[in-house]
Design a protein around this motif. Sequence first.
Motif, PDB file in Angstrom:
ATOM      1  N   ILE A 213       0.873  -1.182   0.000  1.00 42.43           N
ATOM      2  CA  ILE A 213       0.000   0.000   0.000  1.00 42.43           C
ATOM      3  C   ILE A 213       0.908   1.229   0.000  1.00 42.43           C
ATOM      4  N   TRP A 214       1.260   1.719  -1.174  1.00 41.34           N
ATOM      5  CA  TRP A 214       2.190   2.859  -1.235  1.00 41.34           C
ATOM      6  C   TRP A 214       1.530   4.146  -0.788  1.00 41.34           C
ATOM      7  N   PRO A 215       2.240   4.969  -0.025  1.00 47.08           N
ATOM      8  CA  PRO A 215       1.788   6.345   0.141  1.00 47.08           C
ATOM      9  C   PRO A 215       1.780   7.007  -1.252  1.00 47.08           C
ATOM     10  N   THR A 216       0.833   7.869  -1.505  1.00 53.25           N
ATOM     11  CA  THR A 216       0.684   8.445  -2.847  1.00 53.25           C
ATOM     12  C   THR A 216       1.977   9.076  -3.349  1.00 53.25           C
ATOM     13  N   ALA A 217       2.713   9.742  -2.465  1.00 52.54           N
ATOM     14  CA  ALA A 217       3.881  10.515  -2.899  1.00 52.54           C
ATOM     15  C   ALA A 217       4.975   9.657  -3.519  1.00 52.54           C
ATOM     16  N   ILE A 218       5.063   8.396  -3.126  1.00 47.11           N
ATOM     17  CA  ILE A 218       6.147   7.567  -3.651  1.00 47.11           C
ATOM     18  C   ILE A 218       5.627   6.317  -4.363  1.00 47.11           C
ATOM     19  N   ALA A 219       4.332   6.321  -4.684  1.00 48.92           N
ATOM     20  CA  ALA A 219       3.764   5.177  -5.409  1.00 48.92           C
ATOM     21  C   ALA A 219       4.304   5.143  -6.837  1.00 48.92           C
ATOM     22  N   PRO A 220       4.459   3.953  -7.408  1.00 51.90           N
ATOM     23  CA  PRO A 220       4.957   3.884  -8.787  1.00 51.90           C
ATOM     24  C   PRO A 220       4.020   4.621  -9.742  1.00 51.90           C
ATOM     25  N   PHE A 221       2.723   4.532  -9.481  1.00 53.80           N
ATOM     26  CA  PHE A 221       1.711   5.341 -10.167  1.00 53.80           C
ATOM     27  C   PHE A 221       0.734   5.806  -9.103  1.00 53.80           C
ATOM     28  N   GLU A 222       0.221   7.003  -9.279  1.00 57.32           N
ATOM     29  CA  GLU A 222      -0.730   7.515  -8.280  1.00 57.32           C
ATOM     30  C   GLU A 222      -2.098   6.860  -8.435  1.00 57.32           C
ATOM     31  N   VAL A 223      -2.487   6.678  -9.674  1.00 61.64           N
ATOM     32  CA  VAL A 223      -3.835   6.194  -9.965  1.00 61.64           C
ATOM     33  C   VAL A 223      -3.747   5.107 -11.035  1.00 61.64           C
ATOM     34  N   VAL A 224      -4.540   4.047 -10.867  1.00 59.07           N
ATOM     35  CA  VAL A 224      -4.665   3.073 -11.951  1.00 59.07           C
ATOM     36  C   VAL A 224      -6.116   3.065 -12.431  1.00 59.07           C
ATOM     37  N   ILE A 225      -6.252   3.107 -13.745  1.00 60.93           N
ATOM     38  CA  ILE A 225      -7.587   2.951 -14.329  1.00 60.93           C
ATOM     39  C   ILE A 225      -7.718   1.510 -14.787  1.00 60.93           C
ATOM     40  N   CYS A 226      -8.728   0.837 -14.256  1.00 68.01           N
ATOM     41  CA  CYS A 226      -8.952  -0.559 -14.619  1.00 68.01           C
ATOM     42  C   CYS A 226     -10.246  -0.657 -15.428  1.00 68.01           C
ATOM     43  N   PRO A 227     -10.143  -0.720 -16.726  1.00 67.83           N
ATOM     44  CA  PRO A 227     -11.353  -0.873 -17.538  1.00 67.83           C
ATOM     45  C   PRO A 227     -11.738  -2.349 -17.573  1.00 67.83           C
ATOM     46  N   VAL A 228     -13.000  -2.643 -17.269  1.00 68.80           N
ATOM     47  CA  VAL A 228     -13.461  -4.028 -17.315  1.00 68.80           C
ATOM     48  C   VAL A 228     -14.008  -4.274 -18.722  1.00 68.80           C
TER      49      VAL A 228
END
Lengths: 572, 572
Positions: free
Chosen positions: B466-481
């Motif tokens: 669970i990355w803190p936002t500041a050091i996450a590899p990506f801030e947001v992932v869009i998962c299209p179903v």
Amino acid sequence: MKASQFFISTLKEAPADAEIVSHKLMMRAGMIKKLGAGIYSYMPMGLRVIRKVEAIVREEMNRAGAVELSMPLVQPAELWQETGRWDKMGDEMLRLKDRHERDFALQPTSEEVVTDIARTEIRSYKQLPVNFYQIQIKFRDERRPRFGIMRGREFTMKDGYSFDKDMDGLRASYQNMFDAYVRVFTRFGLNFRAVAADNGAIGGSGSHEFHVIAETGEDAIVYCPTSDYAANMEAAEALAPAGERAAPAQPLVNTPTPGCAKCEAVAELLGIPLTHTVKSIVLAKEREGAAAEIWLLMLRGDHELNEIKASKIVGEYRFATEAEIVATFGTRPGYLGPIGVKGPVRVVADRTVAQMSDFVCGANQEDHHYTGVNWGRDLPEPEVADLRNVVKGDASPDGKGVVDICRGIEVGHVFMLGARYSEAMGATYLDENGKTAPMQMGCYGIGITRILGAAIEQNYDARGIIWPTAIAPFEVVICPVGYDRSEAVRAEADKLYAALRDAGVDVIMDDRGERPGAMFADWELIGVPHRVVVGDRGLKEGKVEYQGRRDTEATQVPLAEVLATVREKMAA
Amino acid sequence: MKASQFFISTLKEAPADAEIVSHKLMMRAGMIKKLGAGIYSYMPMGLRVIRKVEAIVREEMNRAGAVELSMPLVQPAELWQETGRWDKMGDEMLRLKDRHERDFALQPTSEEVVTDIARTEIRSYKQLPVNFYQIQIKFRDERRPRFGIMRGREFTMKDGYSFDKDMDGLRASYQNMFDAYVRVFTRFGLNFRAVAADNGAIGGSGSHEFHVIAETGEDAIVYCPTSDYAANMEAAEALAPAGERAAPAQPLVNTPTPGCAKCEAVAELLGIPLTHTVKSIVLAKEREGAAAEIWLLMLRGDHELNEIKASKIVGEYRFATEAEIVATFGTRPGYLGPIGVKGPVRVVADRTVAQMSDFVCGANQEDHHYTGVNWGRDLPEPEVADLRNVVKGDASPDGKGVVDICRGIEVGHVFMLGARYSEAMGATYLDENGKTAPMQMGCYGIGITRILGAAIEQNYDARGIIWPTAIAPFEVVICPVGYDRSEAVRAEADKLYAALRDAGVDVIMDDRGERPGAMFADWELIGVPHRVVVGDRGLKEGKVEYQGRRDTEATQVPLAEVLATVREKMAA
């Protein structure tokens, strides 16, 4: 950035061991600091340039779909042994042992590690193509490090590696990287040329070098001013002379040429042009369980052997020993030729020599040459090959003019590796039909730190470096005259600094309180491309002075127009 | 970034050699790849985190006025010999020889090189203070590399070095860096604590460690929940118990304690609390040309010796051999005490022991202890010192409560070096009066790659990181179903992706066409903190699903509000 918060350290004189202009200027501008032979610290001013170079490379690699990773500097010997390079790399690869006496190398390049990643991570054709790159320290233990960071031991390189299903895929990945490299070097603002290079095993157009054009360059580049042909000297093809070979006009005569062991001396003695002489070069190719095979290569007296071309004809060779020469030709070097050879020998004539008539060559007899030698009449028609370096004025291989030669500094290289590493290391994938196939690889390098030296070799004058704006340590310097004395100057300089900084300009303001002469000299040496001088005199008229680093004179600019002017000049 | 253009490689199971959760999760999430013991490649997903960590560190260092440079990895032995560290560093420093048989080290740290820069570049007080830093590869040849990148051999560190005129200046630089470190770790979004540490030579508060708090941490941190006191175990002071020592109540008795060589056994045999017993620890301090000096340290039965504290009292010591013990005390370990010693010995009682009455300790006679021992009556008042580790419930040294103990992972360290290196290497400057003085140095480190491990040890669950936002590899992932099946999903996902990307959000869209279960599992394992799911069902109502990585349920969000929602969640 304010100069007082940065670290500026310039020198009037370069250290004695700095040989070339870029090395001298980087030392004087305080960009690098020597720690040992070929090992440098990058001081703050130099590191800023590196970071800008890296940023441009990274952006264009990402744009091209390459994915960044980072591989270790210290690499286990086992991987290098899989490809045989542990033994082949020689002393240039620095080896070391850890506390458990295991062998490691400091990476000079990373084909083995990236192929190891590919063979474990990539299983299916669906995962291909993949293109990995890193910007990472490399170490090559050069025998004689020199030219500052141009031929250092520890340096930074962008190395990239593509993996494809097949040669068509590799060709597309290669072209993609070639195009990205053109964008990179264009964005640097450097005068460069992509030149065809030899890639040994694979052949064809599977290798290009990117050269920054500079008179001080180590490499000769062959190019055609009237077309886009360019190749390095190793790869540039020398065509056969146009037209038919002239019919024999002279008789074959064994002519005394006492003491004339060189073509130049023979030509002078006989009063003929050097272009009528032919020299004989004897090579030996080792054979398992037999004496070495002897080859006689024939080149026109004024031409030079191209060893890469020779190796394509002969294979791996060495120059023959005097003993081998005497045994084969019955005489010492200096008087050798293809007529009357005692032992078995393979004769190959350069394309130009094959077109010559009535030429002069050694008679295999001390102090004697044959004159009036003619193919077909005096000796059999030879095997013909391109064996020589091209010279200025040769026909361009693309048929669109004649070539010229300039000097370049190699800063990039794209290369089709094919399956060399993937086969050695078992980097295979399952194709659409469930069959196993080796991945086809390409590799792509840019010498990040070397770019600095090359850019300077191309862009300097008596006062110092002239950075292209894109890779300058700072884009603009504000030089306030009397920052420590004049309230008005200080106020306007601070305001201007804030305005440029807030507009996204990479600006430094020299608030050190130096006298104008010393201050200007520092920034001209460091090579910041755009300078704005704020002084009391100009401010009375609401103006400051703008001067580009290549400009001979300053321009007066109204305060309100400074940002627009700077932007316009930066874009030019 | 679109997932199809990135490199994603997740594993269901962690490799068997991954011992701790961060190592397991980084391997499973495809962030690192092992090349050898303690040597890892950073795969694209992991490198993104490193780059974010580096960017935050760089911004805060620059904000604090530190200037970035880059020092070589391969450093000549001569510099390390100047400070004596070539011999002192031991096997942890990897040494190597170049082709000319000259000695080099791979930098484990750069005090020597930066001091060499300072002594040649800095001449005058006008150039001080200076604060240099680099973000650079380090190598430490750990005997037993483990825990993935937490205790690797090749790793990345930010190391910084300040140079000041005097101790006042150093204290200001130190505080400046301390404050910058607080900003850095706060921006990372990690629960951390700055703890006072021991800095040996200089003493006082000249050293702090920054720890990420995690149950799995290797280090014990002493802190006071009701004040801001915090120190590492080595440095945490154990105060003397409050109040007066009780008057003697029992007679001194030599009591048989057969087979009871440990305090626990003695307490059980005699039916007394362990806190009434005292243990004897015998140290030896080597003396030039004489037998070692013998020290007897006395600690309460339930307390532990703090070796750092002991070394401050004794100096450099070792534990005494059995022969030395028998010669001095006339008996074997297990029954030692301060009464009736045969040879010369220096007795030091821990502060707690000095306050004890009627205690039990060894009688210097096999199978015997004294009970009812009292200072002043049965033996002289002892030399007193703080010798023990603090324990939960001890009084806080700041007098504001009692301490507790938690676990931490050391990720940063600030340290006053003083003139240790500048004196050894002659790094002096001319002061205002033209007098030569050594620069006062501080050094400041952040374990860049270690941050990744520490962040994960603090922030994970059964599904992954669970990355803190500041050091996450990506801030947001869009998962299209159904990205590969539904026109509507594809169109909305593409639109949303473009909108977030253009708004400066670091977003990845999973266009791989994976099934929802596998897709969600991948991103939960990788630990992207914010997820937006686009599906046909929601789109019929003009909605998508938002779910934070720690949320137990998804929230329906109207399409028009997605950007605002994501921004709000990212800022939370």
